[in-house]
Design a protein around this motif. Structure first.
Motif, PDB file in Angstrom:
ATOM      1  N   LEU A  16      -9.548  -5.836   7.244  1.00  0.00           N
ATOM      2  CA  LEU A  16      -8.334  -5.814   6.437  1.00  0.00           C
ATOM      3  C   LEU A  16      -7.006  -5.530   7.194  1.00  0.00           C
ATOM      4  O   LEU A  16      -5.844  -6.287   7.128  1.00  0.00           O
ATOM      5  CB  LEU A  16      -8.437  -4.586   5.361  1.00  0.00           C
ATOM      6  CG  LEU A  16      -9.438  -4.941   4.379  1.00  0.00           C
ATOM      7  CD1 LEU A  16      -9.407  -3.781   3.328  1.00  0.00           C
ATOM      8  CD2 LEU A  16      -8.876  -6.152   3.283  1.00  0.00           C
ATOM      9  N   HIS A  24      -5.802  -9.948   0.275  1.00  0.00           N
ATOM     10  CA  HIS A  24      -6.532 -10.639   1.379  1.00  0.00           C
ATOM     11  C   HIS A  24      -7.270 -11.804   0.913  1.00  0.00           C
ATOM     12  O   HIS A  24      -7.679 -12.819   1.303  1.00  0.00           O
ATOM     13  CB  HIS A  24      -7.390  -9.660   2.077  1.00  0.00           C
ATOM     14  CG  HIS A  24      -8.371 -10.058   3.177  1.00  0.00           C
ATOM     15  ND1 HIS A  24      -9.565 -10.490   2.714  1.00  0.00           N
ATOM     16  CD2 HIS A  24      -8.107 -10.250   4.467  1.00  0.00           C
ATOM     17  CE1 HIS A  24     -10.119 -11.037   3.957  1.00  0.00           C
ATOM     18  NE2 HIS A  24      -9.396 -10.919   4.808  1.00  0.00           N
ATOM     19  N   ASP A  42       3.469  -0.742   4.862  1.00  0.00           N
ATOM     20  CA  ASP A  42       2.267  -1.520   5.508  1.00  0.00           C
ATOM     21  C   ASP A  42       2.154  -1.074   6.965  1.00  0.00           C
ATOM     22  O   ASP A  42       1.162  -1.082   7.496  1.00  0.00           O
ATOM     23  CB  ASP A  42       2.658  -3.159   5.354  1.00  0.00           C
ATOM     24  CG  ASP A  42       2.874  -3.545   3.835  1.00  0.00           C
ATOM     25  OD1 ASP A  42       1.919  -2.827   3.030  1.00  0.00           O
ATOM     26  OD2 ASP A  42       3.837  -4.138   3.501  1.00  0.00           O
ATOM     27  N   LEU A  88      -5.057  -4.468  -1.127  1.00  0.00           N
ATOM     28  CA  LEU A  88      -5.238  -5.132  -0.040  1.00  0.00           C
ATOM     29  C   LEU A  88      -6.375  -6.017  -0.149  1.00  0.00           C
ATOM     30  O   LEU A  88      -6.462  -7.202   0.497  1.00  0.00           O
ATOM     31  CB  LEU A  88      -5.576  -3.981   1.261  1.00  0.00           C
ATOM     32  CG  LEU A  88      -4.415  -3.453   2.071  1.00  0.00           C
ATOM     33  CD1 LEU A  88      -5.141  -2.495   3.148  1.00  0.00           C
ATOM     34  CD2 LEU A  88      -3.604  -4.560   2.572  1.00  0.00           C
ATOM     35  N   LEU A 126      -3.641  -7.592   8.059  1.00  0.00           N
ATOM     36  CA  LEU A 126      -2.231  -7.142   7.723  1.00  0.00           C
ATOM     37  C   LEU A 126      -1.431  -7.337   9.065  1.00  0.00           C
ATOM     38  O   LEU A 126      -0.174  -7.794   8.829  1.00  0.00           O
ATOM     39  CB  LEU A 126      -2.433  -5.746   7.296  1.00  0.00           C
ATOM     40  CG  LEU A 126      -1.233  -4.980   6.767  1.00  0.00           C
ATOM     41  CD1 LEU A 126      -0.886  -5.563   5.394  1.00  0.00           C
ATOM     42  CD2 LEU A 126      -1.426  -3.646   6.567  1.00  0.00           C
ATOM     43  N   VAL A 161       0.761  -1.314   0.032  1.00  0.00           N
ATOM     44  CA  VAL A 161       0.060  -0.005   0.055  1.00  0.00           C
ATOM     45  C   VAL A 161       0.982   1.180  -0.051  1.00  0.00           C
ATOM     46  O   VAL A 161       1.963   1.303   0.129  1.00  0.00           O
ATOM     47  CB  VAL A 161      -0.836   0.129   1.263  1.00  0.00           C
ATOM     48  CG1 VAL A 161      -1.991  -1.149   1.256  1.00  0.00           C
ATOM     49  CG2 VAL A 161      -0.103   0.232   2.334  1.00  0.00           C
ATOM     50  N   SER A 179      -4.499   1.464  -3.278  1.00  0.00           N
ATOM     51  CA  SER A 179      -4.277   0.890  -2.077  1.00  0.00           C
ATOM     52  C   SER A 179      -5.317  -0.147  -1.452  1.00  0.00           C
ATOM     53  O   SER A 179      -5.113  -1.367  -1.096  1.00  0.00           O
ATOM     54  CB  SER A 179      -3.836   1.574  -1.007  1.00  0.00           C
ATOM     55  OG  SER A 179      -2.537   2.242  -1.287  1.00  0.00           O
TER      56      SER A 179
END
Length: 278
Positions: free
Chosen positions: A98, A53, A67, A49, A102, A39, A45
């Motif tokens: 998300l 994901h 990140d 993601l 992450l 991102v 971004s």
């Protein structure tokens, strides 16, 4: 099983999809290793993601500095907020899902079967691979723990700049973070030079790229890393640098890790920022 390592994306969603089309990527069969910095600064971004994901077990991601910057912003650390293009992520209805995903990504991945280690930036010369795995695990445990926001609120800083096993607390975690997500150059004695962002041809006299540091204990280990767009794609001495500057109008690079010859597969990118912009 075809497995591809892919360089820094930084929100370049269309370029990622175009590269995957070129690879004829099949998520039911193939696997992707992302070198971090999914991102920031690029235009999409949130799309990146969500896409990575949703790949589930088909994607492996190590965390990069951008990140971590997203996670820090979400934790209330706005120190570098003006340099970010992350509002869409922070306002998204699936933001919490998300960011939780992450935050639980590793900082280092080692695959003994393929004999490759994936990191975002670099390793100090004092660490061998076993120690690097342990240190990455320390940081992962904090990011996945209940007090992760305390660490993220104090994330930034260039000190300490030299490893000592006596480091404790925030100083220890910051050193580990800076190696794995920010390191490019160091001094001959292994002291980190975190403000140096030049190329191999144009940098401060006396500094060396981390992978050329004398006595580096991981010299016999095969390491893939990104983070260093001015380095571009490079292979030498058991290291593969695969951030080829997609965001800056360079290329998005993939290498197939199960192939006999590790030949880069590259997609030329139009670039969303001009080289030299911060």
């Amino acid at each position: 099983m075809p497995t591809y390592a892919i360089g820094d994306l930084q929100g370049c969603y269309l370029e990622l999809r175009a590269l995957l089309d070129r690879l004829a990527f099949d998520p039911q069969v193939d696997r992707l290793w992302f070198v971090g910095d999914l991102v920031n600064r690029g235009p999409d971004s949130l799309k990146v993601l969500r896409f990575v994901h949703d790949l589930g077990e088909a994607a492996l991601v190590v965390l990069g500095n951008h990140d971590l910057h997203l996670l820090a912003l979400a934790a209330g650390n706005s120190r570098h907020a003006k340099k970010s293009t992350l509002e869409a992520v922070l306002r998204a209805p699936d933001r919490d899902e998300l960011l939780h995903w992450l935050r639980h990504r590793p900082l280092l991945h080692h695959d003994p079967e393929r004999n490759f280690t994936l990191i975002h930036a670099g390793l100090p010369p004092q660490w061998d691979l076993a120690e690097a795995q342990v240190r990455a695990g320390e940081l992962e445990a904090v990011l996945r723990g209940t007090d992760y926001q305390d660490f993220l609120r104090d994330l930034y800083g260039n000190q300490p700049d030299r490893w000592s096993p006596d480091l404790t607390g925030l100083k220890r975690l910051r050193f580990i973070t800076n190696c794995l997500t920010r390191l490019r150059f160091c001094k001959p004695d292994g002291t980190l030079a975190l403000t140096e962002k030049g190329s191999l041809e144009n940098h401060t006299v006396g500094l060396v790229p981390w992978f050329r540091a004398a006595g580096r204990k991981t010299r016999s280990d095969r390491i893939i890393f990104g983070h260093w767009s001015t380095l571009g794609y490079r292979q030498e001495d058991n290291v593969w640098a695969i951030d080829s500057g997609c965001l800056w109008g360079g290329a998005l690079t993939a290498i197939r890790l199960d192939a006999t010859s590790l030949i880069p597969i590259q997609l030329n990118c139009k670039g969303y920022l001009a080289p030299g912009q911060d």
